[in-house]
Write a protein that holds these residues in place. Structure first.
Motif, PDB file in Angstrom:
ATOM      1  N   VAL A  53      -5.545   4.975  -3.366  1.00  0.00           N
ATOM      2  CA  VAL A  53      -4.693   4.138  -2.468  1.00  0.00           C
ATOM      3  C   VAL A  53      -3.102   4.569  -2.364  1.00  0.00           C
ATOM      4  N   PRO A  54      -2.902   4.807  -1.196  1.00  0.00           N
ATOM      5  CA  PRO A  54      -1.559   5.414  -0.685  1.00  0.00           C
ATOM      6  C   PRO A  54      -0.365   4.506  -0.948  1.00  0.00           C
ATOM      7  N   ASP A  55       0.197   4.425  -2.084  1.00  0.00           N
ATOM      8  CA  ASP A  55       1.136   3.426  -2.614  1.00  0.00           C
ATOM      9  C   ASP A  55       2.386   3.637  -1.421  1.00  0.00           C
ATOM     10  N   GLU A  56       2.467   4.775  -1.203  1.00  0.00           N
ATOM     11  CA  GLU A  56       3.727   5.128  -0.166  1.00  0.00           C
ATOM     12  C   GLU A  56       3.786   4.201   1.148  1.00  0.00           C
ATOM     13  N   VAL A  57       2.434   3.883   1.513  1.00  0.00           N
ATOM     14  CA  VAL A  57       2.559   3.027   2.777  1.00  0.00           C
ATOM     15  C   VAL A  57       3.075   1.415   2.141  1.00  0.00           C
ATOM     16  N   VAL A  58       2.793   1.076   1.229  1.00  0.00           N
ATOM     17  CA  VAL A  58       3.179  -0.415   0.655  1.00  0.00           C
ATOM     18  C   VAL A  58       4.726  -0.213   0.444  1.00  0.00           C
ATOM     19  N   PHE A  59       4.958   0.807  -0.034  1.00  0.00           N
ATOM     20  CA  PHE A  59       6.794   0.886  -0.493  1.00  0.00           C
ATOM     21  C   PHE A  59       7.444   1.030   0.749  1.00  0.00           C
ATOM     22  N   ALA A  60       6.878   1.680   1.627  1.00  0.00           N
ATOM     23  CA  ALA A  60       7.406   2.066   3.052  1.00  0.00           C
ATOM     24  C   ALA A  60       7.688   0.767   3.972  1.00  0.00           C
ATOM     25  N   ALA A  61       6.845  -0.279   3.598  1.00  0.00           N
ATOM     26  CA  ALA A  61       6.935  -1.497   4.151  1.00  0.00           C
ATOM     27  C   ALA A  61       7.915  -2.480   3.421  1.00  0.00           C
TER      28      ALA A  61
ATOM     29  N   GLU B 216      -7.600  10.073   7.282  1.00  0.00           N
ATOM     30  CA  GLU B 216      -6.237   9.685   7.972  1.00  0.00           C
ATOM     31  C   GLU B 216      -6.298   8.101   8.991  1.00  0.00           C
ATOM     32  N   ALA B 217      -7.508   8.231   9.495  1.00  0.00           N
ATOM     33  CA  ALA B 217      -7.737   7.017  10.200  1.00  0.00           C
ATOM     34  C   ALA B 217      -7.762   5.676   9.436  1.00  0.00           C
ATOM     35  N   GLU B 218      -8.197   5.997   8.043  1.00  0.00           N
ATOM     36  CA  GLU B 218      -7.824   4.652   7.231  1.00  0.00           C
ATOM     37  C   GLU B 218      -6.572   4.450   6.796  1.00  0.00           C
ATOM     38  N   ILE B 219      -5.759   5.550   6.870  1.00  0.00           N
ATOM     39  CA  ILE B 219      -4.325   5.323   6.347  1.00  0.00           C
ATOM     40  C   ILE B 219      -3.734   4.547   7.570  1.00  0.00           C
ATOM     41  N   ARG B 220      -3.999   4.872   8.641  1.00  0.00           N
ATOM     42  CA  ARG B 220      -3.618   4.485  10.007  1.00  0.00           C
ATOM     43  C   ARG B 220      -3.674   2.930   9.723  1.00  0.00           C
ATOM     44  N   ASP B 221      -4.996   2.540   9.644  1.00  0.00           N
ATOM     45  CA  ASP B 221      -5.632   0.936   9.593  1.00  0.00           C
ATOM     46  C   ASP B 221      -4.810   0.355   8.188  1.00  0.00           C
ATOM     47  N   PHE B 222      -4.567   1.086   7.335  1.00  0.00           N
ATOM     48  CA  PHE B 222      -3.751   0.524   6.083  1.00  0.00           C
ATOM     49  C   PHE B 222      -2.453   0.014   6.450  1.00  0.00           C
ATOM     50  N   ILE B 223      -1.865   0.945   7.256  1.00  0.00           N
ATOM     51  CA  ILE B 223      -0.439   0.857   7.700  1.00  0.00           C
ATOM     52  C   ILE B 223      -0.308  -0.398   8.497  1.00  0.00           C
ATOM     53  N   GLY B 224      -1.531  -0.599   9.519  1.00  0.00           N
ATOM     54  CA  GLY B 224      -1.275  -1.786  10.257  1.00  0.00           C
ATOM     55  C   GLY B 224      -1.646  -3.071   9.367  1.00  0.00           C
ATOM     56  N   VAL B 225      -2.247  -3.038   8.585  1.00  0.00           N
ATOM     57  CA  VAL B 225      -2.901  -4.229   7.682  1.00  0.00           C
ATOM     58  C   VAL B 225      -1.291  -4.672   6.889  1.00  0.00           C
ATOM     59  N   VAL B 226      -0.582  -3.484   6.108  1.00  0.00           N
ATOM     60  CA  VAL B 226       0.661  -3.696   5.464  1.00  0.00           C
ATOM     61  C   VAL B 226       1.573  -4.216   6.388  1.00  0.00           C
ATOM     62  N   GLU B 227       1.646  -3.708   7.652  1.00  0.00           N
ATOM     63  CA  GLU B 227       2.748  -4.147   8.365  1.00  0.00           C
ATOM     64  C   GLU B 227       2.518  -5.584   8.728  1.00  0.00           C
ATOM     65  N   LYS B 228       1.303  -6.003   8.720  1.00  0.00           N
ATOM     66  CA  LYS B 228       0.936  -7.375   9.353  1.00  0.00           C
ATOM     67  C   LYS B 228       1.262  -8.236   7.915  1.00  0.00           C
TER      68      LYS B 228
ATOM     69  N   VAL C 295      -9.128 -13.510  -3.635  1.00  0.00           N
ATOM     70  CA  VAL C 295      -7.961 -13.169  -3.120  1.00  0.00           C
ATOM     71  C   VAL C 295      -8.341 -12.204  -1.720  1.00  0.00           C
ATOM     72  N   PRO C 296      -7.216 -12.322  -0.710  1.00  0.00           N
ATOM     73  CA  PRO C 296      -7.256 -11.403   0.691  1.00  0.00           C
ATOM     74  C   PRO C 296      -7.471  -9.993   0.183  1.00  0.00           C
ATOM     75  N   MET C 297      -8.468  -9.265   0.663  1.00  0.00           N
ATOM     76  CA  MET C 297      -8.895  -7.934   0.137  1.00  0.00           C
ATOM     77  C   MET C 297      -8.843  -6.965   1.533  1.00  0.00           C
ATOM     78  N   HIS C 298      -8.107  -5.961   1.255  1.00  0.00           N
ATOM     79  CA  HIS C 298      -8.306  -4.685   2.216  1.00  0.00           C
ATOM     80  C   HIS C 298      -9.210  -3.686   1.550  1.00  0.00           C
ATOM     81  N   ILE C 299     -10.246  -3.107   2.088  1.00  0.00           N
ATOM     82  CA  ILE C 299     -10.950  -2.034   1.596  1.00  0.00           C
ATOM     83  C   ILE C 299     -10.732  -0.645   2.317  1.00  0.00           C
ATOM     84  N   ILE C 300     -10.248   0.158   1.563  1.00  0.00           N
ATOM     85  CA  ILE C 300     -10.231   1.744   2.268  1.00  0.00           C
ATOM     86  C   ILE C 300     -11.534   2.329   1.958  1.00  0.00           C
ATOM     87  N   ASP C 301     -11.952   2.812   3.151  1.00  0.00           N
ATOM     88  CA  ASP C 301     -13.474   3.576   2.981  1.00  0.00           C
ATOM     89  C   ASP C 301     -12.871   4.957   2.603  1.00  0.00           C
ATOM     90  N   ILE C 302     -13.504   5.324   1.508  1.00  0.00           N
ATOM     91  CA  ILE C 302     -13.354   6.769   1.138  1.00  0.00           C
ATOM     92  C   ILE C 302     -14.424   7.633   1.317  1.00  0.00           C
TER      93      ILE C 302
END
Ligand code: BJ8
Length: 424
Positions: free
Chosen positions: A79-87, A178-190, A158-165
């Protein structure tokens, strides 16, 4: 420990059961950790964190939520923590490492599920761990089958987001991640209501890389002989880094590394010069799983490196910091995370290359390749690990264990025999 009962009650915790856990943990920690001789001063911080384990950090997370921030609980180093901290969010690793939670997991999962999964599910369902109750969202992944199915149960809580590895490492798999990270960014932004920009993601990449660099320094010090820090202490540092504030985690690890480097200059170690040097390789050891390290080190050998997700896999690779656009940063994140060598990939020969490289870098005398009970992935991979190491005359023993104390004596006997063989 300060009084956190009100905070725990507000979280809906089962206080009676939690009291039982609060009684056993200090005793276990005291026996395993505080009896060690000549520990680095820098470990005082980590001892403090353990003494306040369900207090200080959960209180910080709740404060963050009070101020409008969001908390994401994670279960895997993919799980790329960077995305969460960036938001502006907080990401915290949640993996359960205690036998205390296993029975709670067994109420809903097959008994032949790995203890890490059972403990993680049990900690949430039994409401005996604040870390599992605080997150606004869990972020999980599709690594092993046990986890995938467990997420379906946890997602009812709990609300859950699953990253497909991806399960392979071809170019198209990196692109898929990369596409999974893009989706994850969208979820975290929301969830956070905050937009991630190239600037904020760039800062978060540096933040997490700095934590990795600090851990690299601590681990580099373990290459010295005599080794300036025990394996148990190094493991604790990594375990706490999973959920601590990343800037503080880097600062504390850097302070510790300063001290270890001074110790190396002074020739100060925690084991004699001729102590047997052991690598532990395999499945992660979530806090408070210190069992195998304790067995090895109480028999006079030093654990000098862990090839695991609570070891080198957590911090060895950095994200390239040179990209200045979101697209470039997402690619850099995908490339970095896809370098992690988990047994859920096929083939996973790069993990074996890592073990061989680390054996040389840390000058190990023997390798304990271990997996949690019922982890089919690492258990199966142990065959190829053993074959490759034996071909290179690197002594190896395979150990499968769980979180219970039941096999403690049996493991001790096996490890003792292995160490005896290495000493001859
Ligand atoms: S990247 S090792 S943290 S999945 S031990 S739960 S694999 S049955 S923990 Fe892991 Fe991510 Fe891989 Fe690392 Fe399943 Fe095995 Fe249990 Fe495991």
């Amino acid at each position: 420990m300060a009084d956190y009962r009100e905070m725990w009650a507000n979280l809906g915790m089962d206080l009676e059961q939690h009291d039982v856990l609060c009684e056993v943990l200090p005793e276990a920690f005291g026996g395993i950790y505080l009896t060690q001789q000549n520990r680095p001063k820098g470990m005082d911080f980590y001892d403090f964190v353990v003494s306040e384990i369900h207090g200080v950090r959960p209180a910080e997370m709740l404060q963050h939520q009070k101020e409008g921030g969001k908390v994401f609980g994670t279960f895997c180093v993919y799980v790329p923590d960077e995305v969460v901290f960036a938001a502006g969010g907080i990401a915290a690793g949640l993996c359960g490492g205690s036998q205390f939670w296993v029975s709670g997991g067994e109420k809903v999962l097959p008994a032949n599920t790995c203890p890490l999964i059972k403990a993680s599910v049990g900690a949430r369902l039994d409401k005996t761990c604040p870390f599992f109750l605080i997150p606004d969202m869990y972020v999980a992944e599709t690594t092993c089958d046990g986890k995938k199915k467990a997420w379906e149960i946890l997602s009812r809580e709990v609300p859950m987001h699953i990253i497909d590895i991806p399960q392979m490492k071809r170019e198209r798999d990196i692109a898929a991640f990369e596409a999974e990270i893009r989706d994850f960014i969208g979820v975290v932004e929301k969830v956070t209501g905050n937009k991630i920009t190239a600037e904020s993601l760039g800062e978060a990449i540096k933040l997490i890389n700095n934590k990795r660099r600090a851990l690299q320094r601590v681990y580099n010090a373990r290459k010295a002989s005599p080794v300036p820090i025990s394996g148990k202490d190094a493991l604790l540092v990594t375990q706490i880094n999973f959920y601590d504030d990343p800037a503080r985690a880097a600062q504390m690890a850097n302070n510790l590394a300063d001290e270890l480097e001074q110790r190396i200059n002074d020739g100060t170690g925690v084991f004699p010069n001729n102590a047997v040097r052991i690598m532990i390789s395999g499945t992660p050891m979530a806090i408070p799983n210190w069992k195998l390290h304790h067995i090895v080190e109480s028999l006079g050998a030093a654990v000098v490196v862990e090839e695991s997700c609570t070891g080198t896999r957590y911090f060895e690779n950095l994200v390239d910091e040179s990209a200045t656009t979101l697209e470039g940063q997402i690619r850099a994140l995908a490339e970095r995370y896809m370098k992690t060598n988990c047994a859920c990939f096929t083939p996973n020969s790069a993990r074996i290359d890592d073990i061989i490289r680390l054996a040389d870098e840390y000058k190990v005398d023997g390798i304990i390749d271990t997996n949690l009970q019922f982890c089919n992935l690492y258990s199966t991979e142990s065959y190829l690990v053993k074959q490759a190491l034996t071909e290179r005359n690197l002594p190896v023993i395979h150990i499968e264990t769980d979180y219970s104390e039941q096999d403690f004596e049996q493991l001790r006997t096996r490890v003792e025999a292995f160490l005896e063989m290495l000493r001859k």
